[in-house]
Design a protein around this motif. Structure first.
Motif, short mmCIF file in Angstrom:
data_model
loop_
_atom_site.label_atom_id
_atom_site.label_comp_id
_atom_site.label_asym_id
_atom_site.label_seq_id
_atom_site.Cartn_x
_atom_site.Cartn_y
_atom_site.Cartn_z
N VAL A 1 0.85 -1.19 0.00
CA VAL A 1 0.00 0.00 0.00
C VAL A 1 0.89 1.24 0.00
N LEU A 2 0.61 2.15 -0.92
CA LEU A 2 1.27 3.45 -0.91
C LEU A 2 0.33 4.38 -0.15
N HIS A 3 0.61 4.54 1.15
CA HIS A 3 -0.27 5.28 2.05
C HIS A 3 -0.29 6.76 1.71
N TYR A 4 -1.38 7.43 2.10
CA TYR A 4 -1.48 8.87 1.90
C TYR A 4 -0.29 9.55 2.58
N GLY A 5 0.28 10.49 1.86
CA GLY A 5 1.44 11.21 2.38
C GLY A 5 2.76 10.53 2.06
N GLU A 6 2.73 9.43 1.32
CA GLU A 6 3.96 8.73 0.94
C GLU A 6 4.20 8.92 -0.55
N TRP A 7 5.47 8.75 -0.93
CA TRP A 7 5.84 8.77 -2.34
C TRP A 7 6.91 7.72 -2.56
N ALA A 8 6.99 7.25 -3.81
CA ALA A 8 7.97 6.22 -4.15
C ALA A 8 8.53 6.52 -5.54
N SER A 9 9.80 6.22 -5.70
CA SER A 9 10.48 6.32 -6.99
C SER A 9 10.74 4.89 -7.46
N VAL A 10 10.11 4.52 -8.60
CA VAL A 10 10.23 3.15 -9.11
C VAL A 10 10.44 3.15 -10.62
N GLU A 11 11.50 2.50 -11.07
CA GLU A 11 11.76 2.28 -12.50
C GLU A 11 11.66 3.55 -13.35
N GLY A 12 12.10 4.67 -12.82
CA GLY A 12 12.08 5.90 -13.59
C GLY A 12 10.81 6.72 -13.45
N PHE A 13 9.91 6.32 -12.55
CA PHE A 13 8.68 7.04 -12.28
C PHE A 13 8.65 7.46 -10.82
N VAL A 14 7.94 8.54 -10.53
CA VAL A 14 7.75 8.99 -9.16
C VAL A 14 6.25 9.08 -8.93
N CYS A 15 5.76 8.40 -7.88
CA CYS A 15 4.33 8.39 -7.56
C CYS A 15 4.10 8.96 -6.17
N TYR A 16 3.07 9.81 -6.07
CA TYR A 16 2.71 10.49 -4.83
C TYR A 16 1.29 10.09 -4.46
N SER A 17 1.08 9.67 -3.23
CA SER A 17 -0.25 9.28 -2.75
C SER A 17 -0.77 10.35 -1.81
N LYS A 18 -1.95 10.87 -2.13
CA LYS A 18 -2.62 11.85 -1.27
C LYS A 18 -4.08 11.44 -1.16
N ARG A 19 -4.77 11.93 -0.15
CA ARG A 19 -6.20 11.63 0.00
C ARG A 19 -6.99 12.04 -1.23
N THR A 20 -6.49 13.00 -1.96
CA THR A 20 -7.17 13.49 -3.15
C THR A 20 -6.83 12.67 -4.40
N GLY A 21 -5.97 11.66 -4.28
CA GLY A 21 -5.67 10.80 -5.42
C GLY A 21 -4.20 10.47 -5.57
N LEU A 22 -3.89 9.89 -6.70
CA LEU A 22 -2.54 9.43 -7.02
C LEU A 22 -1.99 10.25 -8.17
N THR A 23 -0.75 10.69 -8.05
CA THR A 23 -0.06 11.38 -9.13
C THR A 23 1.22 10.61 -9.42
N CYS A 24 1.43 10.25 -10.69
CA CYS A 24 2.67 9.60 -11.11
C CYS A 24 3.23 10.36 -12.30
N THR A 25 4.55 10.55 -12.31
CA THR A 25 5.21 11.24 -13.41
C THR A 25 6.47 10.50 -13.79
N THR A 26 6.97 10.81 -14.98
CA THR A 26 8.32 10.38 -15.33
C THR A 26 9.25 11.22 -14.45
N GLU A 27 10.47 10.76 -14.27
CA GLU A 27 11.39 11.49 -13.38
C GLU A 27 11.60 12.93 -13.82
N ASP A 28 11.56 13.18 -15.14
CA ASP A 28 11.73 14.55 -15.62
C ASP A 28 10.42 15.33 -15.64
#
Length: 143
Positions: free
Chosen positions: A101-128
Motif C-alpha cells: 500500500v502506498l499510504h497517503y502522504g507517501e511517495w515512491a520512486s520506481v523504475e524511472g517514475f515517481v508516484c505520490y499518494s494523497k487523500r485526493t488521489g494518485l499522481t505519477c510522473t516520469t522522473e523529468d
C-alpha cells in the motif's frame, strides 16, 4: 541527491506534498514487477521494468506503469517514458489485489517514475515530469 532534486522539482511544479511526506521503497515481485494499491483500494498499479517480464513486455520495451481506477468507472492509465494514455475500455480489469500500500502522504520512486499518494488521489510522473497523470474518483488528467 537525485531524489532530493526530484522532490524539490515536484514541489516547484505544484505537486505539493504534505509537510510529512515520506519516501517509501516498494518491493518487486518474483516477476520483476512492482504492484501497489492506494489505501482506499480504488486505485491499483503495476510497474513493469525496462525489457518487460517473461509474460509481459510493454509496447515500447518499458519501463511502464499501469494504474487502474475502479470507481466511479473502471479506467486504466498507462504511463511510459514518453507518453501517458487513458484507456476507458479495459479488456482485462484486474484491479486492486496488491499487498503493498502506498499510504497517503507517501511517495515512491520506481523504475524511472515517481508516484505520490494523497487523500485526493494518485499522481505519477516520469522522473523529468515531462509526462504523467493524476488519478482520483473525481477525474483523471494525463500529460
Amino acid at each position: 541527491m537525485f531524489r532530493s532534486l526530484m522532490l524539490g522539482a515536484a514541489l516547484a511544479a505544484g505537486l505539493a506534498l504534505p509537510a510529512a511526506a515520506a519516501e517509501v521503497e516498494l518491493e518487486a515481485a518474483e516477476s520483476g514487477q512492482i504492484e501497489f494499491v492506494m489505501p482506499s483500494g480504488n486505485i491499483g498499479c503495476i510497474v513493469t521494468p525496462e525489457g518487460g517480464t517473461d509474460v509481459y513486455e510493454p509496447e515500447d520495451g518499458g519501463p511502464e506503469i499501469m494504474c487502474d481506477r475502479v470507481e466511479p468507472d473502471y479506467v486504466r492509465v498507462v504511463l511510459g517514458t514518453d507518453t501517458a494514455e487513458e484507456l476507458d475500455e479495459v479488456g482485462d480489469p484486474s484491479c486492486c489485489g496488491a499487498e503493498q500500500v502506498l499510504h497517503y502522504g507517501e511517495w515512491a520512486s520506481v523504475e524511472g517514475f515517481v508516484c505520490y499518494s494523497k487523500r485526493t488521489g494518485l499522481t505519477c510522473t516520469t522522473e523529468d515530469e515531462a509526462h504523467g497523470f493524476q488519478m482520483a474518483r473525481s477525474g483523471i488528467e494525463t500529460w
